[in-house]
Design a protein around this motif. Structure first.
Motif, PDB file in Angstrom:
ATOM      1  N   ASP A   1       0.821  -1.214   0.000  1.00  0.00           N
ATOM      2  CA  ASP A   1       0.000   0.000   0.000  1.00  0.00           C
ATOM      3  C   ASP A   1       0.853   1.260   0.000  1.00  0.00           C
ATOM      4  OD1 ASP A   1      -2.168  -1.645   0.082  1.00  0.00           O
ATOM      5  OD2 ASP A   1      -2.583  -1.367   2.229  1.00  0.00           O
TER       6      ASP A   1
ATOM      7  N   GLY B   1      -6.345   3.323  -6.417  1.00  0.00           N
ATOM      8  CA  GLY B   1      -5.684   4.443  -7.056  1.00  0.00           C
ATOM      9  C   GLY B   1      -6.603   5.329  -7.864  1.00  0.00           C
TER      10      GLY B   1
ATOM     11  N   GLN C   1      -6.096  -2.731  -6.507  1.00  0.00           N
ATOM     12  CA  GLN C   1      -5.096  -1.675  -6.640  1.00  0.00           C
ATOM     13  C   GLN C   1      -5.560  -0.571  -7.582  1.00  0.00           C
ATOM     14  OE1 GLN C   1      -2.291  -5.068  -7.188  1.00  0.00           O
ATOM     15  NE2 GLN C   1      -0.755  -3.563  -6.612  1.00  0.00           N
TER      16      GLN C   1
ATOM     17  N   THR D   1       3.168   4.298  -4.410  1.00  0.00           N
ATOM     18  CA  THR D   1       2.234   5.055  -5.234  1.00  0.00           C
ATOM     19  C   THR D   1       2.980   5.642  -6.431  1.00  0.00           C
ATOM     20  OG1 THR D   1       2.601   7.066  -3.920  1.00  0.00           O
ATOM     21  CG2 THR D   1       0.767   5.653  -3.257  1.00  0.00           C
TER      22      THR D   1
ATOM     23  N   HIS E   1      -0.256  -0.148 -10.250  1.00  0.00           N
ATOM     24  CA  HIS E   1      -1.717  -0.163 -10.285  1.00  0.00           C
ATOM     25  C   HIS E   1      -2.287  -1.472 -10.819  1.00  0.00           C
ATOM     26  CE1 HIS E   1      -1.679   4.074  -9.287  1.00  0.00           C
ATOM     27  NE2 HIS E   1      -0.796   4.264 -10.257  1.00  0.00           N
TER      28      HIS E   1
END
Length: 284
Positions: free
Chosen positions: A51, A166, A162, A54, A264
């Motif tokens: 997590d 996002g 995911q 990003t 992602h």
């Protein structure tokens, strides 16, 4: 001189092609803890299920530098910048701001590829091949737009959590994808990622992926890009089936998803991009 084409690192183009066609590549960013990694430049090992990992777009300042260098290299003929869909990333908007910050009248034109990965890369190739013929700025821009408008993208992922987390996929689509099916088959429509089918078995998922590509390719020849994240055997199986079922296949590029998309999509993802009519291979 000639028009210079720019793209971003999400395009996933092999280095030999960007070098051959003098394509400038602006890196996107992957945020790993408190570290910012420039995709394609800084080495990094990524836990794609974490997590804490990003992504972020290139900044207007970074893109302005890339555009300015490309413009200088073009001898003033101009720059066409082909970027990941503005619905999936802030990169296109950053590019728009970068152009606004350049001297008035700078001949830099942006193209929203309406896709990601090789769905950005193949329209970039179409533009660069057009530029290599000595075409005008308007013609190079139109070549990228035309290829992007024809492109169709299909992606198999193991889970959609995911993507939902996002903001790349709606909560409803993520629910149906992750809870009710083994292999969610996604597609990109007008730059947005959507759930195409709910497929219950792995073998049927790959069959539906190939069938979708064959249908989209038509009968007049096509360029195809196959991408994967840590799934080379699956990608090779898809390639073999496409070679068998697409007699008009004019070009096939195979590449891994880079970290900016892999974060992602998750490990095991396989995607196929098809451009009916090809990407100007005849100009090579």
């Amino acid at each position: 001189m000639a028009v210079v084409v720019v793209t971003d690192s999400s395009a996933s183009l092999p280095a030999e092609l960007t070098a051959e066609l003098d394509i400038a590549v602006a890196p996107l960013h992957v945020l790993v803890g408190d570290r910012t990694v420039r995709e394609g430049i800084d080495p990094v090992e990524i836990d794609y299920g974490a997590d804490s990992v990003t992504t972020s777009a290139a900044s207007p300042g970074e893109l302005r530098e890339v555009y300015a260098a490309a413009l200088e290299r073009s001898g003033g003929d101009g720059v066409v910048a082909v970027h990941i869909s503005r619905s999936l990333s802030g990169t296109w908007e950053a590019g728009r701001q970068a152009v606004a910050d350049m001297p008035p009248g700078s001949p830099v034109r942006l193209v929203d590829s309406l896709g990601a990965g090789l769905a950005t890369g193949l329209p970039t190739l179409a533009a660069a091949r057009c530029a290599r013929t000595g075409a005008s700025l308007a013609a190079v821009h139109d070549a990228a737009v035309a290829a992007a408008s024809r492109a169709r993208t299909y992606i198999l992922v193991n889970r959609t959590e995911q993507l939902r987390r996002g903001g790349r996929l709606s909560s409803a689509a993520a629910f149906f994808g992750s809870e009710l099916v083994t292999k969610p088959l996604l597609q990109i429509v007008e730059g947005r990622l959507e759930l195409r089918e709910k497929v219950r078995t792995r073998s049927k998922a790959y069959a539906r992926l190939v069938a979708a590509v064959v249908e989209a390719a038509g009968t007049e020849g096509a360029a195809v890009g196959v991408q994967h994240l840590g799934a080379p055997e699956a990608a090779e199986t898809v390639c073999r089936q496409l070679r068998e079922q697409l007699p008009g296949l004019g070009e096939l590029i195979v590449a891994e998803f880079g970290p900016a998309l892999g974060v992602h999509l998750g490990a095991g993802a396989v995607g196929v991009l098809v451009v009916p009519g090809g990407c100007g291979l005849e100009s090579r």
